[in-house]
Design an enzyme around this catalytic site. Structure first.
Site, PDB file in Angstrom:
ATOM      1  CG  ASP A 191      -1.945   1.049   1.238  1.00 27.74           C
ATOM      2  OD1 ASP A 191      -1.670   2.146   0.705  1.00 27.74           O
ATOM      3  OD2 ASP A 191      -3.042   0.786   1.765  1.00 27.74           O
ATOM      4  CG  HIS A 192       3.057   4.074  -3.209  1.00 26.99           C
ATOM      5  ND1 HIS A 192       3.891   4.928  -2.524  1.00 26.99           N
ATOM      6  CD2 HIS A 192       3.719   3.763  -4.346  1.00 26.99           C
ATOM      7  CE1 HIS A 192       4.988   5.132  -3.225  1.00 26.99           C
ATOM      8  NE2 HIS A 192       4.913   4.425  -4.340  1.00 26.99           N
ATOM      9  NE  ARG A 193      -4.008   3.951   1.577  1.00 29.46           N
ATOM     10  CZ  ARG A 193      -5.137   3.459   2.101  1.00 29.46           C
ATOM     11  NH1 ARG A 193      -6.097   4.267   2.463  1.00 29.46           N
ATOM     12  NH2 ARG A 193      -5.291   2.155   2.253  1.00 29.46           N
ATOM     13  CB  VAL A 194       1.698   2.258   4.726  1.00 26.57           C
ATOM     14  CG1 VAL A 194       2.478   1.914   5.984  1.00 26.57           C
ATOM     15  CG2 VAL A 194       0.227   2.514   5.067  1.00 26.57           C
TER      16      VAL A 194
END
Ligand code: CAO
Length: 201
Positions: free
Chosen positions: A173-176
């Site tokens: 997950d690129h948000r994390v």
């Protein structure tokens, strides 16, 4: 985003086959999935950003290591969980995944046996495939996809040598997790699988 890596499992597979031969009479069997779980636990310890889950606006970091694995059953995909995989050896993990996969196929998994995972492995290696892009099992933040290992010519600096290569596909997950970190995680897992002595470092 999905990041791909090839792990050289030539020595590990030879070791697995040798140990299984030695244990033929006892019925105990090592699987590649068990080694993958151990390697992922080590990588989660090294890169704690992956041992996290998204809870609304919060990111929860886990101090335990519960690893889920996708199991193909006549009733569809289920995802049982090996709890506290950091405290178990490869034989124990191989036996447990075998039991959980059988229960899954028989439709007998308890809800608690499918809950609480930190990270998931989806291994299609027994079937085939080259690479795929698995979807993160929310609220987890990453999942490792594995396909069938194949003998490939690898340049050793002097010549091409035949090596058994295992395709890994990590979706994060690129948000994390940024791409550099995801690639470091993949490289670390590949290095562990290439030489399990690194587990002791
Ligand atoms: N490369 C080459 N061969 C492999 C391999 C790999 N990566 N992984 C397993 N194999 C071999 C095994 O060695 C085994 O051969 P032997 O019996 O000679 O040792 C054979 O393939 C069968 O393995 P298996 O797949 O039955 O067992 P496993 O422990 O590797 O996996 C399980 C168990 C539950 C993960 C698997 O049965 C399964 O259900 N896989 C499908 C998962 C799935 O559907 N994923 C997609 C989900 S959507 O993202």
């Amino acid at each position: 985003v999905t990041y791909h890596e090839d792990a050289d499992i030539t020595d590990l597979e030879a070791f697995r086959v040798q140990v299984n031969r030695e244990n033929e009479k006892s019925g105990r069997k090592l699987t590649m999935l068990a080694f993958l779980i151990k390697a992922c636990v080590n990588a989660l310890q090294r890169f704690p950003e992956f041992n996290a889950s998204i809870d609304g606006e919060n990111l929860v970091y886990k101090k335990y290591f519960h690893i889920a694995f996708a199991a193909d059953t006549p009733n569809g995909l289920v995802v049982p969980v090996v709890k506290n995989a950091d405290r178990k050896g490869v034989f124990e993990i191989a036996a447990e995944t075998g039991e959980l996969a059988k229960k899954a196929r028989d439709g007998k998994l308890a809800p608690t046996e499918m809950q609480g995972a930190c990270f998931t492995i989806s291994s299609l290696g027994g079937i085939g495939g080259t690479y795929f892009a698995p979807i993160v099992n929310a609220p987890e933040v990453a999942i490792l996809g594995v396909n069938k290992s194949a003998m490939k010519p690898v340049w050793d600096g002097t010549q091409f040598v035949p090596r058994l290569m295992l395709p890994l596909s990590l979706t994060a997950d690129h948000r994390v997790i940024d791409g550099a970190l995801a690639t470091r995680f993949n490289v670390h897992v590949a290095q562990l699988l290439a030489d399990m002595r690194r587990m002791m470092l």
